[in-house]
Design a protein around this motif. Structure first.
Motif, PDB file in Angstrom:
ATOM      1  N   ASN A  63      14.429 -18.067  10.242  1.00 29.96           N
ATOM      2  CA  ASN A  63      15.104 -19.293  10.663  1.00 29.96           C
ATOM      3  C   ASN A  63      14.082 -20.247  11.274  1.00 29.96           C
ATOM      4  OD1 ASN A  63      18.132 -18.685  10.312  1.00 29.96           O
ATOM      5  ND2 ASN A  63      17.311 -16.864  11.320  1.00 29.96           N
ATOM      6  N   HIS A  64      14.238 -21.525  10.974  1.00 30.22           N
ATOM      7  CA  HIS A  64      13.294 -22.531  11.465  1.00 30.22           C
ATOM      8  C   HIS A  64      13.377 -22.678  12.988  1.00 30.22           C
ATOM      9  CE1 HIS A  64      10.836 -26.103  11.671  1.00 30.22           C
ATOM     10  NE2 HIS A  64      11.853 -26.868  12.030  1.00 30.22           N
ATOM     11  N   ARG A  65      14.574 -22.892  13.497  1.00 29.55           N
ATOM     12  CA  ARG A  65      14.754 -23.075  14.949  1.00 29.55           C
ATOM     13  C   ARG A  65      15.760 -22.074  15.482  1.00 29.55           C
ATOM     14  NH1 ARG A  65      14.905 -29.569  14.917  1.00 29.55           N
ATOM     15  NH2 ARG A  65      12.671 -29.876  15.150  1.00 29.55           N
ATOM     16  N   VAL A  66      15.392 -21.437  16.591  1.00 28.89           N
ATOM     17  CA  VAL A  66      16.242 -20.416  17.197  1.00 28.89           C
ATOM     18  C   VAL A  66      16.239 -20.610  18.711  1.00 28.89           C
ATOM     19  CG1 VAL A  66      16.624 -17.928  17.493  1.00 28.89           C
ATOM     20  CG2 VAL A  66      15.641 -18.783  15.354  1.00 28.89           C
ATOM     21  N   PRO A  77      19.583 -15.164  33.682  1.00 31.87           N
ATOM     22  CA  PRO A  77      19.476 -15.545  32.280  1.00 31.87           C
ATOM     23  C   PRO A  77      18.272 -16.450  32.017  1.00 31.87           C
ATOM     24  CG  PRO A  77      21.117 -16.921  33.329  1.00 31.87           C
ATOM     25  CD  PRO A  77      20.653 -15.928  34.366  1.00 31.87           C
ATOM     26  N   VAL A  78      17.739 -16.327  30.820  1.00 31.45           N
ATOM     27  CA  VAL A  78      16.632 -17.172  30.356  1.00 31.45           C
ATOM     28  C   VAL A  78      16.959 -17.582  28.921  1.00 31.45           C
ATOM     29  CG1 VAL A  78      14.187 -17.261  29.748  1.00 31.45           C
ATOM     30  CG2 VAL A  78      14.894 -16.006  31.760  1.00 31.45           C
ATOM     31  N   VAL A  79      16.759 -18.857  28.599  1.00 31.05           N
ATOM     32  CA  VAL A  79      16.886 -19.323  27.221  1.00 31.05           C
ATOM     33  C   VAL A  79      15.495 -19.744  26.765  1.00 31.05           C
ATOM     34  CG1 VAL A  79      17.874 -21.047  25.663  1.00 31.05           C
ATOM     35  CG2 VAL A  79      19.259 -20.124  27.534  1.00 31.05           C
ATOM     36  N   ILE A  80      15.098 -19.236  25.602  1.00 27.20           N
ATOM     37  CA  ILE A  80      13.805 -19.612  25.022  1.00 27.20           C
ATOM     38  C   ILE A  80      14.065 -20.231  23.656  1.00 27.20           C
ATOM     39  CG2 ILE A  80      11.541 -18.822  24.236  1.00 27.20           C
ATOM     40  CD1 ILE A  80      11.670 -16.557  26.227  1.00 27.20           C
ATOM     41  N   LEU A  81      13.439 -21.378  23.419  1.00 24.86           N
ATOM     42  CA  LEU A  81      13.532 -22.048  22.123  1.00 24.86           C
ATOM     43  C   LEU A  81      12.335 -21.660  21.270  1.00 24.86           C
ATOM     44  CD1 LEU A  81      14.510 -25.654  23.254  1.00 24.86           C
ATOM     45  CD2 LEU A  81      16.022 -23.793  22.548  1.00 24.86           C
ATOM     46  N   PHE A  82      12.609 -21.300  20.026  1.00 22.20           N
ATOM     47  CA  PHE A  82      11.568 -20.921  19.072  1.00 22.20           C
ATOM     48  C   PHE A  82      11.613 -21.856  17.875  1.00 22.20           C
ATOM     49  CE2 PHE A  82      12.714 -17.042  21.305  1.00 22.20           C
ATOM     50  CZ  PHE A  82      11.499 -16.432  21.553  1.00 22.20           C
ATOM     51  N   LEU A 138      17.336 -29.426  27.783  1.00 26.91           N
ATOM     52  CA  LEU A 138      16.244 -28.655  27.171  1.00 26.91           C
ATOM     53  C   LEU A 138      16.232 -28.876  25.657  1.00 26.91           C
ATOM     54  CD1 LEU A 138      14.043 -26.326  27.621  1.00 26.91           C
ATOM     55  CD2 LEU A 138      15.859 -24.827  26.773  1.00 26.91           C
ATOM     56  N   LEU A 139      17.385 -28.749  25.021  1.00 29.90           N
ATOM     57  CA  LEU A 139      17.461 -28.914  23.573  1.00 29.90           C
ATOM     58  C   LEU A 139      17.053 -30.323  23.159  1.00 29.90           C
ATOM     59  CD1 LEU A 139      20.776 -26.980  22.901  1.00 29.90           C
ATOM     60  CD2 LEU A 139      18.499 -26.293  22.165  1.00 29.90           C
ATOM     61  N   ASN A 140      17.534 -31.312  23.876  1.00 21.94           N
ATOM     62  CA  ASN A 140      17.219 -32.691  23.529  1.00 21.94           C
ATOM     63  C   ASN A 140      15.738 -33.027  23.772  1.00 21.94           C
ATOM     64  OD1 ASN A 140      19.821 -33.265  22.651  1.00 21.94           O
ATOM     65  ND2 ASN A 140      20.485 -33.802  24.704  1.00 21.94           N
ATOM     66  N   MET A 141      15.136 -32.373  24.735  1.00 23.71           N
ATOM     67  CA  MET A 141      13.734 -32.608  25.034  1.00 23.71           C
ATOM     68  C   MET A 141      12.819 -32.019  23.943  1.00 23.71           C
ATOM     69  SD  MET A 141      11.439 -31.391  28.364  1.00 23.71           S
ATOM     70  CE  MET A 141      12.867 -31.451  29.382  1.00 23.71           C
ATOM     71  N   PHE A 142      13.213 -30.873  23.394  1.00 18.45           N
ATOM     72  CA  PHE A 142      12.331 -30.162  22.472  1.00 18.45           C
ATOM     73  C   PHE A 142      12.723 -30.287  20.999  1.00 18.45           C
ATOM     74  CE2 PHE A 142      11.098 -28.235  26.416  1.00 18.45           C
ATOM     75  CZ  PHE A 142       9.752 -28.018  26.251  1.00 18.45           C
ATOM     76  N   LEU A 143      13.953 -30.633  20.709  1.00 21.00           N
ATOM     77  CA  LEU A 143      14.381 -30.673  19.300  1.00 21.00           C
ATOM     78  C   LEU A 143      14.549 -32.089  18.804  1.00 21.00           C
ATOM     79  CD1 LEU A 143      16.955 -27.758  19.323  1.00 21.00           C
ATOM     80  CD2 LEU A 143      14.533 -27.665  18.861  1.00 21.00           C
TER      81      LEU A 143
END
Length: 160
Positions: free
Chosen positions: A60-63, A120-125, A155-160
């Motif tokens: 998958n491209h983004r996870v 909890p921790v969320v990591i974007l790949f 976080l999502l808007n900053m990195f994606l």
């Protein structure tokens, strides 16, 4: 006869259930990770490969992965936010996954591998690597479990 047939309650539409595990995973907004390796020769007692973290990252491209633990009250608080964002259409190109890191689900290496300070921790790949922009990593961690849906969206808007 006509009157009697008019009193018959309408039949409920037949429910359609997924035929197999792959369909269940595809239909879910959040994939539950049950293992770590993408190498089918290394999966041990794990019966499938499609729900292993390395397989998900490689295919998958983004996870976005939420690392959590069943005993963590802050994780319980954050979980509905993660699921809500996973269902949002603007993030349909992101695969959302959930991984237990309590050491009982075959995921005990995650804490060390990703240097998780807690949960909890969320990591974007992206393409299997932790997303990084301007020297900042795509990681969301709340010291006091204070992370909200808005923090995840930021976080999502900053990195994606």
């Amino acid at each position: 006869l006509i009157l009697a047939s008019g009193c018959v309650p309408p039949q409920a539409p037949e429910k359609i259930y997924p035929n197999n595990y792959r369909e269940i995973i595809a239909a879910s907004p959040v994939i539950a990770i049950h293992g770590e390796t993408a190498d089918s020769t290394q999966k041990g007692d794990d019966r499938t490969i499609i729900d292993n973290l390395d397989f998900i990252l490689a295919n998958n491209h983004r996870v976005a992965v939420a690392f959590s633990a069943y005993w963590c009250k802050d994780c319980y608080k954050f979980d509905p936010y993660f699921k809500a964002v996973a269902s949002m259409s603007e993030y349909s190109d992101v695969v959302f996954a959930y991984a237990e890191v309590d050491g009982t689900k075959g995921n005990e290496n995650f804490r060390k591998r990703f240097e998780l300070p807690g949960v909890p921790v969320v990591i974007l790949f992206e393409d299997g690597q932790v997303l990084e922009k301007n020297g900042e990593k795509g990681i969301l961690f709340g010291q006091e479990g204070d992370k909200t849906k808005e923090d995840l969206l930021k976080l999502l808007n900053m990195f994606l």
